[in-house]
Design a protein around this motif. Structure first.
Motif, mmCIF file in Angstrom:
data_model
loop_
_atom_site.group_PDB
_atom_site.id
_atom_site.type_symbol
_atom_site.label_atom_id
_atom_site.label_comp_id
_atom_site.label_asym_id
_atom_site.label_seq_id
_atom_site.Cartn_x
_atom_site.Cartn_y
_atom_site.Cartn_z
ATOM 1 N N ALA A 8 0.853 -1.196 0.000
ATOM 2 C CA ALA A 8 0.000 0.000 0.000
ATOM 3 C C ALA A 8 0.883 1.238 0.000
ATOM 4 O O ALA A 8 2.096 1.156 -0.210
ATOM 5 N N GLN A 9 0.275 2.355 0.257
ATOM 6 C CA GLN A 9 0.931 3.648 0.366
ATOM 7 C C GLN A 9 1.881 3.866 -0.809
ATOM 8 O O GLN A 9 1.452 3.790 -1.946
ATOM 9 N N GLY A 10 3.171 4.078 -0.588
ATOM 10 C CA GLY A 10 4.101 4.352 -1.686
ATOM 11 C C GLY A 10 4.704 3.118 -2.326
ATOM 12 O O GLY A 10 5.429 3.211 -3.308
ATOM 13 N N GLY A 11 4.439 1.955 -1.771
ATOM 14 C CA GLY A 11 4.941 0.712 -2.344
ATOM 15 C C GLY A 11 6.402 0.429 -2.065
ATOM 16 O O GLY A 11 7.003 -0.440 -2.705
ATOM 17 N N GLY A 12 6.996 1.100 -1.098
ATOM 18 C CA GLY A 12 8.417 0.912 -0.807
ATOM 19 C C GLY A 12 8.769 -0.491 -0.340
ATOM 20 O O GLY A 12 9.772 -1.066 -0.773
ATOM 21 N N ILE A 13 7.972 -1.055 0.521
ATOM 22 C CA ILE A 13 8.220 -2.421 1.004
ATOM 23 C C ILE A 13 8.006 -3.402 -0.148
ATOM 24 O O ILE A 13 8.805 -4.308 -0.359
ATOM 25 N N GLY A 14 6.930 -3.227 -0.892
ATOM 26 C CA GLY A 14 6.667 -4.096 -2.038
ATOM 27 C C GLY A 14 7.768 -4.028 -3.066
ATOM 28 O O GLY A 14 8.178 -5.046 -3.628
ATOM 29 N N ARG A 15 8.290 -2.829 -3.322
ATOM 30 C CA ARG A 15 9.394 -2.661 -4.275
ATOM 31 C C ARG A 15 10.608 -3.465 -3.822
ATOM 32 O O ARG A 15 11.214 -4.189 -4.605
ATOM 33 N N GLN A 16 10.949 -3.348 -2.537
ATOM 34 C CA GLN A 16 12.088 -4.097 -2.013
ATOM 35 C C GLN A 16 11.856 -5.600 -2.086
ATOM 36 O O GLN A 16 12.772 -6.373 -2.398
ATOM 37 N N LEU A 17 10.637 -6.026 -1.790
ATOM 38 C CA LEU A 17 10.314 -7.450 -1.867
ATOM 39 C C LEU A 17 10.431 -7.977 -3.290
ATOM 40 O O LEU A 17 11.038 -9.023 -3.520
ATOM 41 N N VAL A 18 9.846 -7.262 -4.236
ATOM 42 C CA VAL A 18 9.902 -7.705 -5.634
ATOM 43 C C VAL A 18 11.352 -7.812 -6.094
ATOM 44 O O VAL A 18 11.752 -8.821 -6.697
ATOM 45 N N THR A 19 12.150 -6.802 -5.803
ATOM 46 C CA THR A 19 13.560 -6.821 -6.201
ATOM 47 C C THR A 19 14.278 -8.028 -5.608
ATOM 48 O O THR A 19 14.969 -8.764 -6.315
ATOM 49 N N ALA A 20 14.108 -8.254 -4.314
ATOM 50 C CA ALA A 20 14.787 -9.358 -3.638
ATOM 51 C C ALA A 20 14.313 -10.715 -4.149
ATOM 52 O O ALA A 20 15.118 -11.632 -4.340
ATOM 53 N N ILE A 21 13.031 -10.856 -4.378
ATOM 54 C CA ILE A 21 12.499 -12.130 -4.879
ATOM 55 C C ILE A 21 13.045 -12.408 -6.274
ATOM 56 O O ILE A 21 13.507 -13.514 -6.572
ATOM 57 N N LYS A 22 13.008 -11.418 -7.146
ATOM 58 C CA LYS A 22 13.488 -11.607 -8.526
ATOM 59 C C LYS A 22 14.980 -11.932 -8.553
ATOM 60 O O LYS A 22 15.427 -12.721 -9.379
ATOM 61 N N GLN A 23 15.756 -11.362 -7.637
ATOM 62 C CA GLN A 23 17.189 -11.632 -7.574
ATOM 63 C C GLN A 23 17.508 -13.014 -7.013
ATOM 64 O O GLN A 23 18.516 -13.617 -7.377
ATOM 65 N N ASN A 24 16.652 -13.519 -6.137
ATOM 66 C CA ASN A 24 16.957 -14.761 -5.429
ATOM 67 C C ASN A 24 16.190 -15.984 -5.895
ATOM 68 O O ASN A 24 16.623 -17.105 -5.621
ATOM 69 N N ILE A 25 15.063 -15.798 -6.565
ATOM 70 C CA ILE A 25 14.228 -16.934 -6.967
ATOM 71 C C ILE A 25 13.821 -16.725 -8.425
ATOM 72 O O ILE A 25 12.728 -16.240 -8.720
ATOM 73 N N SER A 26 14.707 -17.104 -9.320
ATOM 74 C CA SER A 26 14.515 -16.801 -10.744
ATOM 75 C C SER A 26 13.323 -17.528 -11.366
ATOM 76 O O SER A 26 12.780 -17.070 -12.368
ATOM 77 N N THR A 27 12.904 -18.613 -10.783
ATOM 78 C CA THR A 27 11.808 -19.395 -11.364
ATOM 79 C C THR A 27 10.420 -18.883 -10.970
ATOM 80 O O THR A 27 9.425 -19.326 -11.527
ATOM 81 N N ALA A 28 10.375 -17.955 -10.035
ATOM 82 C CA ALA A 28 9.089 -17.474 -9.532
ATOM 83 C C ALA A 28 8.455 -16.470 -10.483
ATOM 84 O O ALA A 28 9.138 -15.661 -11.106
ATOM 85 N N THR A 29 7.145 -16.535 -10.575
ATOM 86 C CA THR A 29 6.370 -15.498 -11.242
ATOM 87 C C THR A 29 5.876 -14.565 -10.142
ATOM 88 O O THR A 29 5.196 -14.999 -9.215
ATOM 89 N N VAL A 30 6.245 -13.300 -10.251
ATOM 90 C CA VAL A 30 5.886 -12.328 -9.224
ATOM 91 C C VAL A 30 4.767 -11.435 -9.742
ATOM 92 O O VAL A 30 4.923 -10.744 -10.745
ATOM 93 N N ILE A 31 3.644 -11.492 -9.042
ATOM 94 C CA ILE A 31 2.506 -10.630 -9.354
ATOM 95 C C ILE A 31 2.412 -9.602 -8.238
ATOM 96 O O ILE A 31 2.368 -9.953 -7.059
ATOM 97 N N ALA A 32 2.401 -8.336 -8.621
ATOM 98 C CA ALA A 32 2.332 -7.252 -7.651
ATOM 99 C C ALA A 32 0.948 -6.635 -7.675
ATOM 100 O O ALA A 32 0.426 -6.326 -8.746
ATOM 101 N N VAL A 33 0.358 -6.469 -6.499
ATOM 102 C CA VAL A 33 -0.917 -5.777 -6.404
ATOM 103 C C VAL A 33 -0.781 -4.678 -5.366
ATOM 104 O O VAL A 33 -0.457 -4.939 -4.208
ATOM 105 N N GLY A 34 -1.026 -3.467 -5.813
ATOM 106 C CA GLY A 34 -1.003 -2.324 -4.924
ATOM 107 C C GLY A 34 -2.412 -1.915 -4.554
ATOM 108 O O GLY A 34 -3.338 -2.072 -5.348
ATOM 109 N N THR A 35 -2.554 -1.375 -3.370
ATOM 110 C CA THR A 35 -3.856 -0.849 -2.986
ATOM 111 C C THR A 35 -4.113 0.487 -3.675
ATOM 112 O O THR A 35 -5.233 0.978 -3.665
#
Length: 135
Positions: A8-35
């Motif tokens: 939610a809000q500015g998406g700062g935590i979500g941004r960090q999560l997406v970056t870390a997941i994409k860097q560490n788990i290449s096989t994952a499909t990451v879907i982002a949903v913001g409020t």
């Protein structure tokens, strides 16, 4: 493996999560949903495979995800300055997905025992937990 990142809000935590997941788990499909659109845009720029905004997107995403990750407020109705609706919180709580919730003291929701943790270590702990689930 479909990982739903909700923020939610500015998406700062979500941004960090997406970056870390994409860097560490290449096989994952990451879907982002913001409020809101700012949160969605931040996560999309961080490399999310797909992104959407709003209550219905959270509800639908929760039905399709294998893992849901985000701040603990995503399971508390009216949290994150009111951006998490009761329907959103219910969808996350009732999902069959594994939920990985990051404890943040914010918006009158206080989780005791986390004062010594910084955001980077909490994000890394979340990614480590996702890795355990994926393997």
């Amino acid at each position: 493996m479909t990982i739903l990142v909700i923020d939610a809000q500015g998406g700062g935590i979500g941004r960090q999560l997406v970056t870390a997941i994409k860097q560490n788990i290449s096989t994952a499909t990451v879907i982002a949903v913001g409020t809101n659109s700012a949160a969605t845009t931040a996560m999309l720029k961080a490399g999310a495979d797909e992104a959407a905004t709003g209550e219905n997107s959270v509800i639908v995403g929760c039905r399709k995800a294998d893992i849901i990750v985000g701040p603990i407020g995503i399971v508390i109705a009216d949290s994150l300055l009111g951006e998490v609706t009761p329907k959103m919180a219910l969808a996350v709580a009732q999902s069959n997905a594994k939920r990985i919730l990051i404890p943040f003291n914010h918006c009158d929701n206080i989780i005791v025992g986390i004062s010594d943790f910084n955001t980077a270590s909490l994000i890394q702990d979340a990614v480590d937990e996702i890795k355990k689930t994926v393997q």
